[in-house]
Enzyme design. Structure first.
Site, mmCIF file in Angstrom:
data_model
loop_
_atom_site.group_PDB
_atom_site.id
_atom_site.type_symbol
_atom_site.label_atom_id
_atom_site.label_comp_id
_atom_site.label_asym_id
_atom_site.label_seq_id
_atom_site.Cartn_x
_atom_site.Cartn_y
_atom_site.Cartn_z
ATOM 1 N N ARG A 68 0.818 -1.210 0.000
ATOM 2 C CA ARG A 68 0.000 0.000 0.000
ATOM 3 C C ARG A 68 0.854 1.264 0.000
ATOM 4 O O ARG A 68 0.636 2.152 -0.816
ATOM 5 C CB ARG A 68 -0.921 0.032 1.205
ATOM 6 C CG ARG A 68 -1.409 -1.326 1.609
ATOM 7 C CD ARG A 68 -1.921 -1.360 3.024
ATOM 8 N NE ARG A 68 -2.998 -0.409 3.251
ATOM 9 C CZ ARG A 68 -4.277 -0.691 3.085
ATOM 10 N NH1 ARG A 68 -4.646 -1.888 2.669
ATOM 11 N NH2 ARG A 68 -5.192 0.205 3.338
ATOM 12 N N THR A 69 1.786 1.353 0.914
ATOM 13 C CA THR A 69 2.566 2.588 1.023
ATOM 14 C C THR A 69 3.413 2.799 -0.229
ATOM 15 O O THR A 69 3.547 3.911 -0.728
ATOM 16 C CB THR A 69 3.440 2.550 2.289
ATOM 17 O OG1 THR A 69 2.605 2.279 3.410
ATOM 18 C CG2 THR A 69 4.162 3.868 2.505
ATOM 19 N N LYS A 96 21.863 -9.975 -1.484
ATOM 20 C CA LYS A 96 23.221 -10.448 -1.773
ATOM 21 C C LYS A 96 24.202 -9.945 -0.731
ATOM 22 O O LYS A 96 25.406 -10.059 -0.908
ATOM 23 C CB LYS A 96 23.645 -9.992 -3.171
ATOM 24 C CG LYS A 96 22.770 -10.557 -4.267
ATOM 25 C CD LYS A 96 23.023 -9.833 -5.590
ATOM 26 C CE LYS A 96 21.889 -10.123 -6.574
ATOM 27 N NZ LYS A 96 21.779 -9.082 -7.596
ATOM 28 N N ARG A 118 11.513 2.886 3.213
ATOM 29 C CA ARG A 118 10.792 2.031 4.157
ATOM 30 C C ARG A 118 11.812 0.994 4.609
ATOM 31 O O ARG A 118 12.501 0.387 3.774
ATOM 32 C CB ARG A 118 9.616 1.361 3.437
ATOM 33 C CG ARG A 118 9.109 0.044 4.029
ATOM 34 C CD ARG A 118 8.364 0.184 5.330
ATOM 35 N NE ARG A 118 7.156 0.962 5.233
ATOM 36 C CZ ARG A 118 5.922 0.448 5.131
ATOM 37 N NH1 ARG A 118 5.754 -0.858 5.088
ATOM 38 N NH2 ARG A 118 4.877 1.236 5.075
ATOM 39 N N HIS A 146 5.919 6.592 11.233
ATOM 40 C CA HIS A 146 5.354 6.471 9.894
ATOM 41 C C HIS A 146 4.647 7.798 9.633
ATOM 42 O O HIS A 146 3.423 7.898 9.710
ATOM 43 C CB HIS A 146 4.376 5.292 9.868
ATOM 44 C CG HIS A 146 3.964 4.849 8.494
ATOM 45 N ND1 HIS A 146 4.261 5.565 7.354
ATOM 46 C CD2 HIS A 146 3.280 3.755 8.089
ATOM 47 C CE1 HIS A 146 3.775 4.918 6.297
ATOM 48 N NE2 HIS A 146 3.178 3.817 6.716
#
Lengths: 334, 424
Positions: A68-69, A96, A118, A146
């Site tokens: 969503r974000t 990696k 994020r 947030h």
């Protein structure tokens, strides 16, 4: 504040980062919400794309899975005409073994104008700002903040109730591990809101009472009926099922004690708003009848998320474009 | 011959505090007398003018990590001991959590031999209590003792099994070695990265309560009582832990403890998302710090130990929760200790004791300035103003929260075995 008149602090913010709500003033938040209004309008237009950020690039660095974000920020960037670079946890070189610092330096070398991060580690976006010269937007860091979620929640509440001042806000769920709860407490406490935090006791440490603006009324309650009394706004958090294992609390037990049902919602003030940051699990933290009911703001929140994120990108990239060249030459000085 | 002339000589073992000349010959102290009285005996000696300076027995650091073998990109015996000499230490006790772990005599010997070749200060290794510090089976402790260890510890990996701890302590009592424990209940620790409290909740960082340490201290004290082995609590950080040590001492048990400079200087509220503030045990609450300072002052705490834990930038410049625990400490220890003295929290004599006869007693040795004693001296100023710059450190690593801190007081010369190994 008169329209078009920016307080000094806001001007300085425009060239900085958006790492969290905590350091912002109430005036800056009002400014951001006001700046989101025209972008709310745009979501109702048949043609939604602007050219405001044409030629600009937004790097979306999502080190933690997010749908969503990420889509919200990507759509916000597109509707402002900006190009995007996308880095997703699943496909990233982190798999990696590359360090966060090397990954974001690599992104930076492709010269984006802004980076949206994020990350599952609290403080990761702030860490990145110490090494990169470009604006950083925190799209959720660990269990810290947030900010765009709190802003879109505030925009939704202000639209529905007319003001943010002095509301009784009840937050339900795993408060300790919620960045959404923290950012909302920081934001709404600046407007004198009072908080009732409700959930299982192990997610309600006493220290939560110290969040928010100094002197904020925050009470901790483990009985949901008590928590909902007098609530103007009920913020229901997603229950992360992985957390349910941690203190060995069964899902059935959680549903029994804390699910927001229509009967329980009647304890709150008539017309109390129900917010949920999503993803929402019907039948777990929320009864479907509440999720789809007239008090639910869930879909408005999603739409407002676009407006708030467009405003943030506009302020951080568009506004920076107006600055004299020497302020933009941070890359050259690197 | 070396004459340390006209310094203020502090001798915590005897409580004496007087202007003295000290004459060293070979690796020993051969003379201690009022200023000028050793002139005949000192003819031809190199002279160090210590006027206005404090001359103390050689400082001992009970707790450090020199990273060799296995972690040479962060520190080596050579660089770590040079940093120790710069910090005024004349002897350091490296913990066994090298790669491989120092759990056998041949590795102990290789550390001792390497130190003899490159180290300006004495290196007294601490051996692992269990093989690989895995907490399963006893390491070759007697053989390591012959090779030079002065204590045992599974530092970094607390001995989780009380039965094994009991065996280690029974065994070490007979060998005359202290058991040093890094006290931590791993189930309460649970992936935490700082002390639980207002700041951990605010930052959204996983916190551990003080009980993570004190639960384990309580167990250790009881196992210690069972075995009557000397028990030393490493880097004690919580008031509750110190209360347990006080109670054990009051019952006459051979329990000692150390406190690090960072725990008596900083608190959890100083933590932001800067990994230079991340160490284990984590920075504690303000109340805990006050309790630690009280313990330093009144004798409940036996020693100041640095827990010098170098990590190269590539390891430390990461997300806070992913960074390894630990900060460097040799070069800032005296400066931080003197902050307590200047603030009137502890006396100068007490500070010197915490760096000398205090840690010596933990190891079962003596530390004093007297004829025929080893020629180890720490000479420092209580007034010299300077700024610590991590990039100028003799250590290979830079992970110090005290980078840029201004100090009043500094090590001016370090004398080991009758020789000046560092001079500011």
């Amino acid at each position: 504040m008169a329209p078009g008149e920016f307080p000094r602090t806001v001007v300085s913010f425009r060239f900085g980062h958006m790492l969290g709500i905590e350091p912002l003033s109430a005036e800056e938040i009002v400014f951001l919400l006001d700046q989101s209004k025209p972008f709310q309008e745009i979501q109702r237009h048949p043609l939604k794309k602007l050219a405001t950020l044409r030629g600009k690039t937004v790097a979306l660095a999502f080190f933690e899975p997010s749908t969503r974000t990420r889509i919200s920020f990507a759509t916000a960037a597109s509707r402002l005409g900006a190009d995007q670079m996308n880095l997703q946890a699943e496909s990233s070189s982190l798999k990696k073994g590359e360090s966060l610092l090397d990954t974001v330096r690599t992104l930076d070398a492709m010269r984006p104008d802004c980076i949206v991060i994020r990350h599952s580690s609290s403080g990761a976006p702030e860490f990145v700002t110490k090494y990169l010269p470009l604006p950083v937007i925190n799209a959720g860091d660990g269990t810290h903040e947030h900010p765009s979620q709190a802003l879109l929640d505030a925009l939704t509440i202000r639209d529905r109730l007319g003001a943010l001042e002095g509301l009784n806000v009840t937050i339900l769920g795993d408060i300790l591990h919620s960045r959404v709860a923290r950012s909302n407490i920081h934001l709404l406490s600046k407007f004198g809101c009072r908080f009732t935090l409700c959930g299982p006791a192990m997610w309600l440490p006493r220290e939560l009472e110290c969040l928010g603006r100094a002197g904020t009324s925050i009470r901790r309650v483990t009985r949901i009926a008590e928590a909902l009394e007098g609530a103007d706004v009920v913020l229901t958090l997603r229950v992360q099922q992985e957390r349910l294992h941690e203190p060995s609390l069964s899902i059935d037990e959680y549903v029994l004690q804390y699910q927001l049902t229509p009967e329980r919602l009647r304890i709150a003030k008539p017309g109390a708003l129900v917010l949920h940051p999503g993803p929402m699990i019907r039948g777990l933290e929320i009864d479907p009848a509440v999720a789809d009911g007239p008090q639910s703001c869930v879909l408005e929140q999603v739409t407002n998320g676009l407006a708030v994120r467009m405003a943030l990108l506009f302020l951080m990239i568009g506004a920076a474009a107006d600055t004299p060249p020497e302020k933009e030459s941070s890359h050259a000085a690197d | 011959m070396l004459l340390i002339s006209n310094g203020r000589v502090l001798n915590p073992a005897s409580g004496s505090d007087a202007q003295r000349d000290i004459l060293l010959d070979g690796d020993r102290i051969v003379g201690l007398a009022p200023h000028g009285q050793l002139a005949d005996q000192a003819r031809g000696a190199e002279i160090f003018d210590a006027k206005g300076l404090i001359v103390a027995p050689g400082f001992i650091d009970l707790h450090c990590h020199l990273r060799e073998p296995g972690g040479e990109s962060s520190e080596t015996i050579e660089t770590g001991t040079r940093a120790a000499a710069h910090g005024g230490f004349t002897a350091v006790c490296p913990m066994p959590n090298t790669r491989p772990v120092n759990d056998n005599a041949s590795l102990t010997r290789s550390i001792v031999e390497r130190a003899a070749a490159v180290s300006p200060v004495r290196v007294w290794p601490i051996g692992a209590a269990s093989i690989g510090s895995k907490g399963e089976a006893l390491a070759e402790i007697a053989a390591m003792k012959q090779a030079g260890i002065v204590a045992v510890s599974d530092d970094g990996h607390p001995i989780a099994n009380a039965k094994l701890l009991r065996s280690v302590m029974d065994y070490c009592r007979e060998l005359g070695l202290p058991v040093i424990d890094h006290c931590e209940d791993s189930s309460l620790f649970a992936g935490a990265v700082m002390r639980e409290g207002k700041q951990s909740v605010r930052l959204g960082l996983r916190g551990m309560p003080a009980a993570t340490e004190s639960l384990c201290v309580a167990r250790d004290v009881q196992v210690g009582e069972l075995t009557r082995c000397r028990l030393h609590i490493a880097h004690l950080s919580a008031r509750a832990s110190l209360d347990l040590v006080r109670a054990a001492k009051a019952r006459g048990l051979p329990v000692t403890c150390e406190v690090t400079p960072h725990h008596f200087t900083l608190i959890d509220e100083d933590v932001e998302y800067d990994s230079r503030y991340k160490m284990n045990p984590p920075l504690a609450s303000r109340e805990d710090r006050e309790a630690l300072i009280a313990g330093l002052a009144d004798g409940a705490v036996d020693a100041i130990a640095t827990d010098h834990a170098p990590h190269e930038p590539a390891l430390k410049d990461v997300e806070f929760d992913k960074a390894p625990f630990g900060i460097t400490g040799f070069e800032t220890a005296i400066g931080l200790g003197l902050e307590l003295v200047h603030a009137g929290k502890i006396s100068l004599m007490r500070m010197v004791e915490l760096f000398t006869s205090g840690p010596a007693r933990v190891l079962g040795i003596e530390r004093r300035i007297a004829e025929n004693e080893p020629g180890d001296l720490t000479i420092f100023s209580t007034e010299h103003k300077w700024t610590f710059r991590a990039e100028e450190s003799a250590s290979k690593s830079r992970n110090s929260p005290f980078d840029g801190r201004e100090f009043r007081g500094a090590p001016m010369a370090t004398v080991v075995a009758g020789r000046i190994v560092y001079q500011r």
